[in-house]
Write a protein that holds these residues in place. Structure first.
Motif, PDB file in Angstrom:
ATOM      1  N   ARG A 202      73.862  38.414  58.619  1.00  0.00           N
ATOM      2  CA  ARG A 202      73.249  39.719  58.351  1.00  0.00           C
ATOM      3  C   ARG A 202      71.939  39.535  57.563  1.00  0.00           C
ATOM      4  NH1 ARG A 202      73.590  42.731  54.189  1.00  0.00           N
ATOM      5  NH2 ARG A 202      75.288  41.546  53.249  1.00  0.00           N
ATOM      6  N   ILE A 203      71.995  38.697  56.518  1.00  0.00           N
ATOM      7  CA  ILE A 203      70.793  38.432  55.697  1.00  0.00           C
ATOM      8  C   ILE A 203      69.717  37.755  56.546  1.00  0.00           C
ATOM      9  CG2 ILE A 203      69.904  37.233  53.640  1.00  0.00           C
ATOM     10  CD1 ILE A 203      72.836  37.408  52.534  1.00  0.00           C
ATOM     11  N   THR A 205      69.223  37.990  59.742  1.00  0.00           N
ATOM     12  CA  THR A 205      68.609  38.990  60.636  1.00  0.00           C
ATOM     13  C   THR A 205      67.539  39.786  59.888  1.00  0.00           C
ATOM     14  OG1 THR A 205      70.724  39.147  61.785  1.00  0.00           O
ATOM     15  CG2 THR A 205      69.148  40.881  62.251  1.00  0.00           C
ATOM     16  N   GLN A 206      67.853  40.162  58.648  1.00  0.00           N
ATOM     17  CA  GLN A 206      66.885  40.910  57.833  1.00  0.00           C
ATOM     18  C   GLN A 206      65.638  40.056  57.564  1.00  0.00           C
ATOM     19  OE1 GLN A 206      69.304  41.822  54.430  1.00  0.00           O
ATOM     20  NE2 GLN A 206      70.228  43.621  55.384  1.00  0.00           N
ATOM     21  N   SER A 209      63.099  39.717  60.380  1.00  0.00           N
ATOM     22  CA  SER A 209      62.176  40.830  60.645  1.00  0.00           C
ATOM     23  C   SER A 209      61.260  41.101  59.448  1.00  0.00           C
ATOM     24  CB  SER A 209      62.976  42.092  61.008  1.00  0.00           C
ATOM     25  OG  SER A 209      63.893  42.371  59.980  1.00  0.00           O
ATOM     26  N   ALA A 210      61.383  40.271  58.406  1.00  0.00           N
ATOM     27  CA  ALA A 210      60.514  40.431  57.222  1.00  0.00           C
ATOM     28  C   ALA A 210      59.213  39.654  57.422  1.00  0.00           C
ATOM     29  CB  ALA A 210      61.250  39.912  55.991  1.00  0.00           C
ATOM     30  N   ASN A 216      60.432  32.920  52.362  1.00  0.00           N
ATOM     31  CA  ASN A 216      61.230  33.471  53.452  1.00  0.00           C
ATOM     32  C   ASN A 216      61.679  32.337  54.391  1.00  0.00           C
ATOM     33  OD1 ASN A 216      61.982  34.590  55.950  1.00  0.00           O
ATOM     34  ND2 ASN A 216      60.756  36.442  55.576  1.00  0.00           N
TER      35      ASN A 216
END
Length: 239
Positions: A202-203, A205-206, A209-210, A216
């Protein structure tokens, strides 16, 4: 839970306390574990250490109520401050984060001279403890993972010795999952790491898209690495 019947989590800790030990329970809360062990006549002497005033008073009250003041010394202080050098041969620390447990051991190193066994139950981040043990010449002799009331707990038991053989095959995986636990792969183990993996995905995936940044990119790599480790360890297991 009371001093006759412990939670499954604390019962698992209790079973690794050696017969006739002199032990210190750090972060003892109501001193349930020391009272339980004295009641079973399994230990010679116990220290209940607590840093917070409320739980410290609860422990004092509990020990008085049970009539165990000659066998259990309730002391207020931070971590291993509550024990004298060579006073105990076993230490239990249960119900805290792994990073905090590792810090307590690091700060109290001078008190570990006569200690033969550590029994540690982190709520999270057991890998922090494994790393500390590895660096400081303590070897795991047993590990358990169990589920109680919807939470998953790990119990790590260590004695002085050469820990390196446990980590020969795959150090990274063994530190993260536990060398004994990853061999056994019981239901609680598979459940824990399946949930962790979903969380990391989940993290990830976030992050994907950042906006791109060095930080990152490093975080993504770290998460991808961890997800890969989980996949390798619990390939075909389902819970």
């Amino acid at each position: 839970m009371n001093t006759d019947k412990l939670s499954k989590r604390l019962e698992t800790v209790a079973k690794y306390i050696p017969k006739n030990a002199k032990f210190a329970d750090i972060g003892s809360d109501h001193a349930y574990l020391p009272c339980y062990m004295v009641k079973k006549s399994d230990v010679r002497f116990a220290i209940a250490g607590e840093v917070v005033e409320g739980p410290f008073q609860s422990a004092v009250k509990q020990v008085k109520q049970e009539g165990f003041t000659s066998k259990i010394s309730v002391r207020k202080g931070n971590g291993l401050e509550v024990i004298e050098p060579n006073e105990v041969d076993c230490i239990t620390i249960a119900g805290m984060g792994g990073t905090l447990i590792a810090t307590i051991l690091e700060n109290g190193k001078a008190k570990l001279g006569a200690v033969q066994r550590l029994i540690l139950q982190p709520n999270i981040s057991a890998s922090s403890i494994r790393e500390w043990l590895l660096t400081n010449g303590w070897t795991l002799i047993a590990e358990e993972i169990l589920e109680e009331d919807g939470k998953i707990y790990e119990v790590l038991v260590a004695e002085k010795g050469n820990p390196y053989s446990l980590y020969k095959a795959n150090k990274e995986s063994a530190l993260l999952f536990g060398p004994f636990l990853m061999r056994e792969k019981n239901t609680a183990f598979v459940k824990k790491w399946t949930i962790e993996k979903k969380n990391w995905q989940r993290i990830l995936t976030q992050l994907e898209s950042a906006p791109e940044s060095v930080e990152n990119s490093l975080k993504r790599k770290e998460l991808q690495g961890k997800i890969k480790l989980v996949d390798e360890v619990i390939k075909n297991e389902e819970y």
